[in-house]
Each structure stands twice: as C-alpha cells, then as structure tokens.
Design an enzyme around this catalytic site. Structure first.
Site, PDB file in Angstrom:
ATOM      1  N   GLU A  92      38.086  22.448 136.228  1.00  0.00           N
ATOM      2  CA  GLU A  92      38.487  22.703 135.478  1.00  0.00           C
ATOM      3  C   GLU A  92      38.741  22.905 134.048  1.00  0.00           C
ATOM      4  O   GLU A  92      38.494  23.725 133.747  1.00  0.00           O
ATOM      5  CB  GLU A  92      38.648  20.994 134.890  1.00  0.00           C
ATOM      6  CG  GLU A  92      39.429  20.174 135.897  1.00  0.00           C
ATOM      7  CD  GLU A  92      39.427  18.405 135.828  1.00  0.00           C
ATOM      8  OE1 GLU A  92      40.166  17.693 135.081  1.00  0.00           O
ATOM      9  OE2 GLU A  92      37.904  17.762 135.597  1.00  0.00           O
ATOM     10  N   CYS A 105      38.989  25.801 126.262  1.00  0.00           N
ATOM     11  CA  CYS A 105      37.843  25.841 127.246  1.00  0.00           C
ATOM     12  C   CYS A 105      37.482  25.945 128.488  1.00  0.00           C
ATOM     13  O   CYS A 105      38.125  24.716 129.531  1.00  0.00           O
ATOM     14  CB  CYS A 105      37.311  23.605 126.784  1.00  0.00           C
ATOM     15  SG  CYS A 105      35.893  23.141 127.471  1.00  0.00           S
ATOM     16  N   CYS A 112      28.961  17.860 137.848  1.00  0.00           N
ATOM     17  CA  CYS A 112      27.919  18.299 136.509  1.00  0.00           C
ATOM     18  C   CYS A 112      26.456  17.822 137.099  1.00  0.00           C
ATOM     19  O   CYS A 112      26.346  16.673 137.739  1.00  0.00           O
ATOM     20  CB  CYS A 112      28.191  18.285 135.281  1.00  0.00           C
ATOM     21  SG  CYS A 112      26.761  18.268 134.257  1.00  0.00           S
ATOM     22  N   CYS A 116      24.804  12.319 132.378  1.00  0.00           N
ATOM     23  CA  CYS A 116      24.884  11.629 130.787  1.00  0.00           C
ATOM     24  C   CYS A 116      25.344  10.316 131.303  1.00  0.00           C
ATOM     25  O   CYS A 116      26.453  10.690 131.325  1.00  0.00           O
ATOM     26  CB  CYS A 116      24.936  12.618 129.746  1.00  0.00           C
ATOM     27  SG  CYS A 116      24.615  14.190 129.699  1.00  0.00           S
ATOM     28  N   CYS A 119      29.648  10.107 129.450  1.00  0.00           N
ATOM     29  CA  CYS A 119      30.006  11.785 130.414  1.00  0.00           C
ATOM     30  C   CYS A 119      30.673  11.319 131.945  1.00  0.00           C
ATOM     31  O   CYS A 119      30.027  10.875 132.713  1.00  0.00           O
ATOM     32  CB  CYS A 119      29.407  12.762 130.246  1.00  0.00           C
ATOM     33  SG  CYS A 119      30.615  14.211 130.900  1.00  0.00           S
ATOM     34  N   SER A 197      27.664  25.277 125.040  1.00  0.00           N
ATOM     35  CA  SER A 197      27.263  24.205 125.019  1.00  0.00           C
ATOM     36  C   SER A 197      26.754  23.123 125.893  1.00  0.00           C
ATOM     37  O   SER A 197      26.625  23.804 127.148  1.00  0.00           O
ATOM     38  CB  SER A 197      28.411  22.901 124.307  1.00  0.00           C
ATOM     39  OG  SER A 197      27.915  21.823 123.978  1.00  0.00           O
ATOM     40  N   CYS A 343      36.378  16.142 125.419  1.00  0.00           N
ATOM     41  CA  CYS A 343      34.874  16.105 125.541  1.00  0.00           C
ATOM     42  C   CYS A 343      35.065  15.022 126.565  1.00  0.00           C
ATOM     43  O   CYS A 343      34.987  13.607 126.370  1.00  0.00           O
ATOM     44  CB  CYS A 343      34.398  15.905 124.555  1.00  0.00           C
ATOM     45  SG  CYS A 343      34.493  17.737 123.855  1.00  0.00           S
TER      46      CYS A 343
HETATM   47  N1  SAH Z   1      27.148  20.220 129.720  1.00  0.00           N
HETATM   48  C1  SAH Z   1      27.080  20.993 128.873  1.00  0.00           C
HETATM   49  C2  SAH Z   1      28.461  21.056 128.030  1.00  0.00           C
HETATM   50  C3  SAH Z   1      29.593  20.105 128.568  1.00  0.00           C
HETATM   51  S1  SAH Z   1      29.666  18.819 127.511  1.00  0.00           S
HETATM   52  C4  SAH Z   1      26.335  20.132 127.609  1.00  0.00           C
HETATM   53  O1  SAH Z   1      25.930  18.593 127.383  1.00  0.00           O
HETATM   54  O2  SAH Z   1      26.234  20.116 125.802  1.00  0.00           O
HETATM   55  C5  SAH Z   1      30.651  18.993 126.193  1.00  0.00           C
HETATM   56  C6  SAH Z   1      30.584  18.213 124.785  1.00  0.00           C
HETATM   57  O3  SAH Z   1      31.374  17.059 125.219  1.00  0.00           O
HETATM   58  C7  SAH Z   1      28.284  17.517 124.823  1.00  0.00           C
HETATM   59  O4  SAH Z   1      28.696  17.125 123.059  1.00  0.00           O
HETATM   60  C8  SAH Z   1      29.038  15.640 125.811  1.00  0.00           C
HETATM   61  O5  SAH Z   1      27.778  15.238 124.618  1.00  0.00           O
HETATM   62  C9  SAH Z   1      30.290  15.970 124.690  1.00  0.00           C
HETATM   63  N2  SAH Z   1      30.422  14.392 125.573  1.00  0.00           N
HETATM   64  C10 SAH Z   1      30.030  14.963 127.085  1.00  0.00           C
HETATM   65  N3  SAH Z   1      31.319  12.691 126.867  1.00  0.00           N
HETATM   66  C11 SAH Z   1      31.854  13.069 126.237  1.00  0.00           C
HETATM   67  C12 SAH Z   1      33.029  11.776 125.743  1.00  0.00           C
HETATM   68  N4  SAH Z   1      32.875  10.750 126.877  1.00  0.00           N
HETATM   69  N5  SAH Z   1      33.034  11.366 124.840  1.00  0.00           N
HETATM   70  C13 SAH Z   1      32.920  12.591 123.752  1.00  0.00           C
HETATM   71  N6  SAH Z   1      32.350  13.854 123.779  1.00  0.00           N
HETATM   72  C14 SAH Z   1      31.441  13.469 125.190  1.00  0.00           C
END
Ligand code: SAH
Length: 364
Positions: A92, A105, A112, A116, A119, A197, A343
């Site tokens: 995506e 982006c 992944c 987290c 996410c 990131s 995000c």
């Molecule tokens: N794996 C990398 C890049 C992808 S996530 C990382 O973790 O940085 C990109 C950003 O989106 C990260 O800062 C993550 O913390 C944030 N993120 C993930 N899920 C989210 C959500 N549901 N709402 C807002 N930000 C989120």
C-alpha cells in the site's frame, strides 16, 4: 520471478544488464531515464528504442510488477493505493496532496512483523520484505496517478517511509531505493526530502549515523517509560528506551545542519496522554540531551484496535507541558482517515470510495 526487475536497478546495474544483452552503455542511460524520469511502465511505450530490442527486453525483464487492486480517494484529497505484488501480497502507498508540496508515503514491507498494539498493519504479520524495485514502483505509480503519466511534477515531492512495515528491518532495499530515487536523471527525489521512520531498530539507527547522503530519521516512541512501551511496542523488550535514546543521542550528534531527527508519539486516550506522561516524556528526552522535536499524532482508530484518539484539548495540554520543559512539539493533522489511509491504518482493507479509473489532479 525470473525476469530482471529494471525498476530496482541503479544506472550502474542497468549498464551491467545492458552488457548481458550486448547493448552499449547509452542504452542503459536511455532505459534508466525512460523508467525513472519519464515514468514509463512498459517497453511498448519506449518508442525511442528499436523494436527488436524492446521485444528482447520484454522476454528478459520487467518494469512494472505491482498490480493496482483498488484506489481510494479521501474527502481531504488523500489517495490510497492497494497493490498486489507478483506473488499476490498486498502493498500500500498513500499520496497526500499539500499546498506547496505533495507527500508520498511508501511501504517497506508487505505486512509487518512488529506487534505494536495500536497499529492495524500489525494484524497482518510479516508477509515479506518488499524489494527496492517494488518500493520505487510505488512512487512512480503515485506520481503518474496524481499528475498524469510522465507529466512533469508540479510541486516538490516529499517521501516518508511510514507505510506498512518496519523500514529498518528491510534496510538494504530501502536504502537502495532511496539511492535510485535520488539520481538526477531519474525521479530526482534527494534524501533531504525523504524521512524514514523506525519503531527503534537500534543497530540500524547506529548504522545510519555513519552514512552520508541519508534520509531524515523519525523514531516512534509512543510511551514515556519502558513499562508502557513494552506493552504498546513489544520491540522495546529487545531495545529498551535506554539503548534507543542513547542511539538517538549519538545520531543527533552526527546531524549536519540540513538533517533532522524527529520523534513521533501516537496519542492514545487515557493510555499515554496524561499530564504526567508529558512530564515524564520531557524529562526523559532532556535527560538524554535530545533536542529533536516531537510530533504528536492523535490515534487513528480502526476496528478492532482497542484505542481512541486523545481529545484535541488533551493533545494541546500535552503539547504545552512538553514546550514548557523545552521540548518542541507539534500536533500532526491526520489525513485520509476516512479511507483507512492514515498512519497505522494500512492493512490491505477495502474501504468505501473505491475507484480505479485514472484521475490526474492539477498538473499546472
Ligand atoms: N514501523 C515504522 C514505520 C511505520 S508506522 C515505525 O514504527 O515508525 C508510522 C507511524 O505511525 C509511527 O510513528 C507509528 O507509531 C504511527 N502509528 C501506528 N499506528 C497508528 C495509529 N493507529 N494512529 C496513529 N499513528 C499510528
């Protein structure tokens, strides 16, 4: 796939490839420019190449390997592309139009491996790493879709490696894609316009600190102490805040004037957003003598994630506390939430407003 994927080749690699076809080096330059600058995704369109060569290329090589499965348009103009790779995995990409520049982006992995809890991508698990070619293709496709095939880009493009995946667990392919995209005779998106990131893969942060011509770095924190971070971002058990922030401090020391480190902090209602968390976060960053600014990202909700975004007042109060302790903080405005493009919402989901007809926006 047996064929050579030309989109993931540097000029030098294309020159080697041309040699295997017993073609002179200028053909490699021609091909590179056709793919990376004119953004042609088929040999048929390369009418400046002899027909016989195009036929041979068609047998041995490919340019486009991603198939568009669906495209979603947000009410705020954001676009999300859901592709399938040649082996049918989701990839995506999100195009975010802004007044003076556009941001693309990209994803570094299909799915992944990190877990987290806030996410949505985590729910896919890791399907596989994307190749450098698959990463570059995402950007070529997004530019073509937004501006028209091959049309000169009307504004600057910023790239963020914040789509699906952990870029630092696919470091080589990501760095290679960034080098290819920087070439002046190609897409010409210089590393200074790219931000990658990471959730905190410490050895790669340390490696990036030694590289010249590198992208900006963003580090996702999401918590102000190890206990909470272990829960929200299990990667913290491998590289706890002590190691992560020491690496960030060393990275910050290596920054040149035009380079940047930033932190991201997703704001989860009643989980990590209290005044106490703000004070703890500020003290933590100050203890490690970090000067990087913090981007506060209100959580983008998606079923079945068990979180809610913090209220605007809460985010503002959090921001003020950070500022009062000398930590610069900004609130990021979510884009594309209605089409699951924001995000943490990329999980190959179908959404309303699907539309795959080409639709170029202003190219003027
Ligand atoms: N794996 C990398 C890049 C992808 S996530 C990382 O973790 O940085 C990109 C950003 O989106 C990260 O800062 C993550 O913390 C944030 N993120 C993930 N899920 C989210 C959500 N549901 N709402 C807002 N930000 C989120």
């Amino acid at each position: 796939m047996q064929s050579a994927h030309l989109t993931g080749m540097s000029q030098a690699e294309l020159t080697d490839f041309a040699v295997t076809l017993t073609e002179p080096p200028f053909r490699a330059r021609q091909l590179f420019s056709a793919i990376q600058h004119r953004r042609l995704l088929s040999f048929a369109e390369m009418t400046d190449l002899p027909q016989e060569l195009r036929a041979r290329l068609g047998e041995q090589a490919v340019i486009s390997t991603l198939t568009l499965e669906s495209r979603y348009l947000s009410s705020d103009g954001t676009r999300r592309y859901l592709f399938r790779t040649h082996d049918q995995l989701p990839a995506e990409t999100v195009f975010i139009p802004e007044e003076r520049r556009d941001t693309i982006c990209f994803s570094s992995q299909s799915g992944c491996p990190l877990q987290c809890t806030f996410c949505l991508t985590a729910q896919l698990g890791l399907l596989r790493n994307l190749t450098a070619g698959e990463i570059v293709e995402q950007i070529i496709f997004a530019r073509n879709d937004a501006y028209g095939a091959g049309v000169e880009t009307p504004r600057g493009t910023n790239l963020v490696g914040m789509g699906a995946g952990e870029p630092f667990l696919n470091f080589e392919a990501v760095m290679k894609a960034i080098r290819i995209m920087a070439e002046p005779s190609g897409l010409y998106i210089v590393p200074n316009r790219v931000t990658v990131s990471t959730a905190g893969v410490v050895p790669r942060i340390r490696e990036l600190a030694t590289i010249t011509d590198r992208p900006h770095l963003a580090v996702s924190l999401a918590a102000s102490n190890d206990e909470l971070r272990n829960e929200l971002m299990p990667i913290n058990k491998k590289w706890p805040l002590r190691e992560l922030l020491s690496a960030c401090r060393d990275f910050e020391k290596s920054l040149k004037p035009n380079e940047r480190l930033t932190f991201e902090y997703v704001m989860l209602k009643s989980v990590n957003d209290t005044d106490e968390h703000a004070r703890q976060l500020a003290n933590l960053l100050n203890r490690y003598e970090l000067h990087a600014k913090v981007n506060l990202i209100p959580h983008n909700p998606a079923e079945p994630l068990p979180y809610h975004p913090s209220s605007p007042d809460r985010v503002e109060s959090f921001r003020r506390i950070l500022e009062s302790k000398g930590v610069h903080a900004f609130v990021r405005k979510p884009r594309g939430r209605d089409i699951l493009a924001a995000c943490g919402q990329l999980a190959a989901r179908r959404a309303p407003r699907a539309d795959i007809e080409p639709l170029a926006i202003a190219s003027g």
